[in-house]
Design a protein around this motif. Structure first.
Motif, short mmCIF file in Angstrom:
data_model
loop_
_atom_site.label_atom_id
_atom_site.label_comp_id
_atom_site.label_asym_id
_atom_site.label_seq_id
_atom_site.Cartn_x
_atom_site.Cartn_y
_atom_site.Cartn_z
N GLY A 1 6.07 -5.00 -5.95
CA GLY A 1 6.60 -4.56 -7.23
C GLY A 1 5.83 -3.42 -7.88
N THR A 2 4.55 -3.20 -7.49
CA THR A 2 3.80 -2.11 -8.12
C THR A 2 3.19 -1.13 -7.12
N THR A 3 2.59 -1.66 -6.06
CA THR A 3 1.87 -0.78 -5.13
C THR A 3 2.31 -1.06 -3.70
N PRO A 4 2.76 -0.02 -2.98
CA PRO A 4 3.27 -0.27 -1.63
C PRO A 4 2.18 -0.73 -0.66
N THR A 5 2.60 -1.49 0.34
CA THR A 5 1.69 -1.88 1.42
C THR A 5 1.36 -0.64 2.26
N LEU A 6 0.21 -0.64 2.88
CA LEU A 6 -0.15 0.45 3.80
C LEU A 6 0.10 0.03 5.25
N HIS A 7 0.60 -1.17 5.44
CA HIS A 7 0.91 -1.64 6.79
C HIS A 7 2.19 -0.95 7.25
N SER B 1 6.92 13.66 -8.30
CA SER B 1 8.01 12.73 -8.22
C SER B 1 7.92 11.98 -6.89
N THR B 2 7.02 11.01 -6.86
CA THR B 2 6.74 10.32 -5.60
C THR B 2 7.97 9.61 -5.06
N GLY B 3 8.71 8.93 -5.93
CA GLY B 3 9.88 8.15 -5.49
C GLY B 3 10.90 9.03 -4.80
N ALA C 1 2.95 15.38 5.28
CA ALA C 1 2.65 16.01 3.99
C ALA C 1 2.72 14.97 2.87
N TYR C 2 3.75 14.10 2.95
CA TYR C 2 3.91 13.07 1.91
C TYR C 2 2.68 12.17 1.82
N LEU C 3 2.22 11.65 2.97
CA LEU C 3 1.09 10.71 2.96
C LEU C 3 -0.16 11.34 2.35
N ALA C 4 -0.33 12.63 2.57
CA ALA C 4 -1.54 13.29 2.07
C ALA C 4 -1.38 13.80 0.65
N LEU D 1 -13.92 1.68 -2.16
CA LEU D 1 -14.23 2.33 -3.44
C LEU D 1 -13.01 2.97 -4.09
N HIS D 2 -12.20 3.67 -3.30
CA HIS D 2 -11.18 4.55 -3.88
C HIS D 2 -9.74 4.07 -3.74
N CYS D 3 -9.48 3.09 -2.93
CA CYS D 3 -8.09 2.70 -2.66
C CYS D 3 -7.81 1.22 -2.88
N SER D 4 -8.78 0.38 -2.54
CA SER D 4 -8.49 -1.06 -2.47
C SER D 4 -8.17 -1.67 -3.83
N GLY D 5 -8.65 -1.05 -4.91
CA GLY D 5 -8.36 -1.59 -6.24
C GLY D 5 -6.87 -1.70 -6.47
N CYS D 6 -6.10 -0.78 -5.91
CA CYS D 6 -4.64 -0.83 -6.05
C CYS D 6 -3.97 -1.42 -4.81
N HIS D 7 -4.39 -0.98 -3.61
CA HIS D 7 -3.67 -1.37 -2.39
C HIS D 7 -4.21 -2.66 -1.76
N GLY D 8 -5.27 -3.22 -2.33
CA GLY D 8 -5.82 -4.46 -1.77
C GLY D 8 -6.80 -4.19 -0.65
N ALA E 1 10.41 11.98 -3.37
CA ALA E 1 9.85 12.51 -2.13
C ALA E 1 9.90 11.44 -1.04
N ARG E 2 9.61 10.20 -1.41
CA ARG E 2 9.62 9.08 -0.45
C ARG E 2 11.05 8.84 0.04
N ALA E 3 12.02 8.88 -0.88
CA ALA E 3 13.42 8.64 -0.51
C ALA E 3 13.92 9.74 0.42
N VAL F 1 0.53 11.94 -1.91
CA VAL F 1 0.76 10.94 -2.97
C VAL F 1 -0.48 10.99 -3.88
N PRO F 2 -0.29 10.78 -5.17
CA PRO F 2 -1.39 11.00 -6.12
C PRO F 2 -2.69 10.25 -5.79
N GLY F 3 -2.58 8.99 -5.37
CA GLY F 3 -3.80 8.21 -5.08
C GLY F 3 -4.62 8.82 -3.96
N VAL F 4 -3.96 9.49 -3.02
CA VAL F 4 -4.67 10.13 -1.91
C VAL F 4 -5.16 11.51 -2.36
N ALA F 5 -4.21 12.35 -2.82
CA ALA F 5 -4.55 13.74 -3.15
C ALA F 5 -5.66 13.83 -4.20
C1 HEC Z 1 -4.38 3.63 -9.23
C2 HEC Z 1 -3.78 2.93 -8.09
C3 HEC Z 1 -3.83 3.58 -6.73
C4 HEC Z 1 -4.94 4.05 -6.07
C5 HEC Z 1 -6.39 4.10 -6.56
C6 HEC Z 1 -4.48 4.52 -4.78
N1 HEC Z 1 -3.14 4.33 -4.67
FE1 HEC Z 1 -1.99 4.76 -3.06
N2 HEC Z 1 -0.33 4.36 -4.11
C7 HEC Z 1 -0.29 3.79 -5.38
C8 HEC Z 1 1.10 3.70 -5.82
C9 HEC Z 1 1.57 3.12 -7.17
C10 HEC Z 1 1.89 4.25 -4.80
C11 HEC Z 1 3.43 4.44 -4.79
C12 HEC Z 1 3.72 5.90 -5.04
C13 HEC Z 1 3.32 6.35 -6.40
O1 HEC Z 1 3.90 5.90 -7.39
O2 HEC Z 1 2.34 7.13 -6.46
C14 HEC Z 1 0.96 4.64 -3.73
C15 HEC Z 1 1.35 5.20 -2.53
C16 HEC Z 1 0.53 5.39 -1.45
C17 HEC Z 1 0.96 5.75 -0.12
C18 HEC Z 1 2.40 5.96 0.33
C19 HEC Z 1 2.96 4.63 0.87
C20 HEC Z 1 4.44 4.60 1.08
O3 HEC Z 1 4.92 3.73 1.84
O4 HEC Z 1 5.18 5.41 0.49
C21 HEC Z 1 -0.16 5.86 0.65
C22 HEC Z 1 -0.25 6.22 2.12
C23 HEC Z 1 -1.30 5.57 -0.21
N3 HEC Z 1 -0.84 5.29 -1.49
C24 HEC Z 1 -2.60 5.57 0.21
C25 HEC Z 1 -3.69 5.49 -0.67
C26 HEC Z 1 -5.07 5.74 -0.29
C27 HEC Z 1 -5.53 6.04 1.13
C28 HEC Z 1 -5.81 5.63 -1.42
C29 HEC Z 1 -7.28 5.88 -1.58
C30 HEC Z 1 -7.77 7.19 -1.19
C31 HEC Z 1 -4.91 5.30 -2.51
N4 HEC Z 1 -3.64 5.25 -2.01
C32 HEC Z 1 -5.30 5.09 -3.82
C33 HEC Z 1 -1.39 3.38 -6.10
C34 HEC Z 1 -2.69 3.75 -5.83
#
Ligand code: HEC
Length: 133
Positions: free
Chosen positions: A50-56, A122-124, A69-72, A35-42, A126-128, A74-78
């Motif tokens: 080029g747009t969304t990092p792998t979670l592998h 500033s995700t980039g 702290a970083y993993l929790a 529901l909340h993550c796969s739309g972007c991360h697959g 923080a990641r660097a 990032v905007p998509g998580v927080a």
């Molecule tokens: C709207 C698209 C989008 C959604 C929804 C989203 N993400 Fe992301 N995520 C990104 C992008 C883009 C980045 C790269 C950092 C950034 O620009 O925020 C990222 C970065 C991350 C990272 C850091 C990976 C790294 O190697 O730096 C993690 C972990 C992550 N997301 C997990 C999640 C999880 C878990 C969810 C669901 C709760 C989620 N994301 C929802 C787009 C998304």
């Protein structure tokens, strides 16, 4: 009679909504991920080049305090529209499923609640700063 029917109908509708809310509190993490993550991360956490990092492989980030702290934060998580406890379960599941390692200790609701209060702007940068490839 009509009034009683309306009251009964309202009870039925409100009762159903309460059940739905309960369900979301106990939603399995794999469903929350879809529901909340796969739309972007697959669906398999593979990301989009080029747009969304792998979670592998992200568990290597979870081994330092700054990485945790970083993993929790990032905007998509927080900013995921779920509570702290559900988000903690979801992130622990993501780390175990896509990166083969549950963080030690696993994220708790309290820890997640603290980190997500200030989502990264500033995700980039923080990641660097983590200096982990
Ligand atoms: C709207 C698209 C989008 C959604 C929804 C989203 N993400 Fe992301 N995520 C990104 C992008 C883009 C980045 C790269 C950092 C950034 O620009 O925020 C990222 C970065 C991350 C990272 C850091 C990976 C790294 O190697 O730096 C993690 C972990 C992550 N997301 C997990 C999640 C999880 C878990 C969810 C669901 C709760 C989620 N994301 C929802 C787009 C998304």
């Amino acid at each position: 009679m009509k009034g009683r029917c309306l009251a009964a109908a309202a009870l039925l509708i409100c009762g159903t909504q309460a059940a739905d809310a309960d369900e979301s509190r106990t939603r399995p993490p794999e469903e929350g991920y879809v529901l909340h993550c796969s739309g972007c991360h697959g669906l398999s956490g593979e990301g989009v080049p080029g747009t969304t990092p792998t979670l592998h492989g992200i568990s290597r980030l979870a081994s330092t305090p700054a990485g945790r702290a970083y993993l929790a934060s990032v905007p998509g998580v927080a900013q995921a529209p779920i509570g702290d406890a559900e988000l903690a379960r979801l992130l622990n599941w993501v780390l175990k499923t896509f990166s083969d390692a549950t963080p030690v200790p696993p994220y708790s609701a309290i820890e997640i609640g603290t980190f997500r209060r200030e989502p990264l702007r500033s995700t980039g940068a923080a990641r660097a700063a983590l200096a982990v490839p």
